[in-house]
Design a protein around this motif. Sequence first.
Motif, PDB file in Angstrom:
ATOM      1  N   SER A   1      -3.918  -3.141  -4.757  1.00 24.14           N
ATOM      2  CA  SER A   1      -5.257  -2.769  -5.224  1.00 24.14           C
ATOM      3  C   SER A   1      -5.226  -2.232  -6.651  1.00 24.14           C
ATOM      4  O   SER A   1      -6.191  -2.402  -7.408  1.00 24.14           O
ATOM      5  CB  SER A   1      -5.894  -1.751  -4.275  1.00 24.14           C
TER       6      SER A   1
ATOM      7  N   CYS B   1      -0.222   1.617  -3.223  1.00 24.29           N
ATOM      8  CA  CYS B   1      -1.441   0.816  -3.435  1.00 24.29           C
ATOM      9  C   CYS B   1      -1.267  -0.147  -4.615  1.00 24.29           C
ATOM     10  O   CYS B   1      -2.202  -0.351  -5.406  1.00 24.29           O
ATOM     11  CB  CYS B   1      -2.649   1.721  -3.668  1.00 24.29           C
TER      12      CYS B   1
ATOM     13  N   HIS C   1      -5.165   5.878  -0.253  1.00 22.34           N
ATOM     14  CA  HIS C   1      -5.549   4.621   0.388  1.00 22.34           C
ATOM     15  C   HIS C   1      -6.039   3.633  -0.673  1.00 22.34           C
ATOM     16  O   HIS C   1      -6.472   4.034  -1.761  1.00 22.34           O
ATOM     17  CB  HIS C   1      -6.662   4.845   1.415  1.00 22.34           C
ATOM     18  N   ASP C   2      -6.021   2.348  -0.332  1.00 27.40           N
ATOM     19  CA  ASP C   2      -6.572   1.340  -1.229  1.00 27.40           C
ATOM     20  C   ASP C   2      -8.042   1.607  -1.532  1.00 27.40           C
ATOM     21  O   ASP C   2      -8.510   1.355  -2.647  1.00 27.40           O
ATOM     22  CB  ASP C   2      -6.404  -0.055  -0.623  1.00 27.40           C
TER      23      ASP C   2
ATOM     24  N   GLU D   1       0.821  -1.210   0.000  1.00 23.04           N
ATOM     25  CA  GLU D   1       0.000   0.000   0.000  1.00 23.04           C
ATOM     26  C   GLU D   1       0.853   1.256   0.000  1.00 23.04           C
ATOM     27  O   GLU D   1       0.545   2.231  -0.689  1.00 23.04           O
ATOM     28  CB  GLU D   1      -0.939  -0.013   1.219  1.00 23.04           C
TER      29      GLU D   1
END
Length: 403
Positions: free
Chosen positions: A138, A135, A353-354, A126
């Motif tokens: 993801s 990230c 953020h993811d 991340e």
Amino acid sequence: MDTEYRSLDALGLLREIEGVGRDARRGGYSRHVFDDAERTLRDWFVERARGLGLGVDTDRNGNIWAWWGEPGPGAVVTGSHLDSVPGGGAHDGPLGVVSALDAVARLKRSGFVPARPLAIVVFAEEEGSRFGIACLGSRLLSGAIDPDRAGTLVDASGRTFAEVASDAGLGSFGRDDEALARIGVFVELHVEQGRGLVDLDAPVAVGSSILEHGRWRIDVRGQGNHAGTTEIADRRDPMLPAAAAVAAARAAATRRTGSRATIGRLEPIPGGTNVIASRVAAWLDVRAGSEADTRAIVADVAAEVADAAAAEGCEATVVEESYSGEVRFDPALRDRLAAALGGVPVLPTGAGHDAGVLAGSVPTAMLFVRNPSGVSHAPEEGADDAAIEAGVAALVRALEELS
């Protein structure tokens, strides 16, 4: 049925991992994807999740999934990450993971049975501290990065992501439509990386948006030489244009309200105290309220670097490594959670953020937990016990509401 969930709690889980990845030089923690510390945490998570009676698997991109119920479409998913920045705080990432484990344990103790599949996910890389792209787990999952490009990313030792991923047991990596289709909604709990909740005197908030942000690599090439024998007039020192970039980043951001520009990483080659560097790499992080401001800041910095390089007889390039536009979390989900939690504050963030990456593919939301220091990406970052308890309780309520 295992009964380990009867005594599991977030604070106890944080104590279990507090010795993993401590950084004696920087302070705080250094846990980078697929290194020894992060692997230890991965194994720990799998053990704890199985102790809750959850089925665990790892997807093709190195993200770990722990399932309550059979994996399937429409799942309610929560979780975060276990890796850190160099010398980061104890809660950045792990707080979301331990809170998810605690929340599931509480729901099981209460006899709650979700009407939809429920999963905890731990995303890989991340922070981007090992391979430079935040990230990454993801991004690969959602197709936000080309797998061929991801495979060629190189860590500080010269190893590619493809090599490290292969050693970790991953085969082909890239967009995973099957895994993505299982996510009905994703809620990520994270320690707040700022002072919003401190100033509001509130323990928990719901996220509203993430600023535009990106990373650019600045490379300056000069002539390596001897620090003691080379006259100033004869030098082609790439450190001067790099230093100009640091000052230019601050000035460019200051001219645009609400913007941030940072050069937090410099790598001089060869890096000797008595050596004029032959080249310097620097990484520019820019975040702003609009793409126009973001691009303008980068252009200002690039122009200053070019002028300083020309004056010093050096060559400079500025290359974009990653860019994400502004993220607005699903408004219906945001309002639903804020109401379910009794009207808690709704806050934006400048941190990626993811949940922000996945927002382009599935409905996502974030819960922020108060950080009394207001400091982030440093050893002083953390959350007090009362706020952690409030965060777990909020996550339990969110999972009940959505499941």
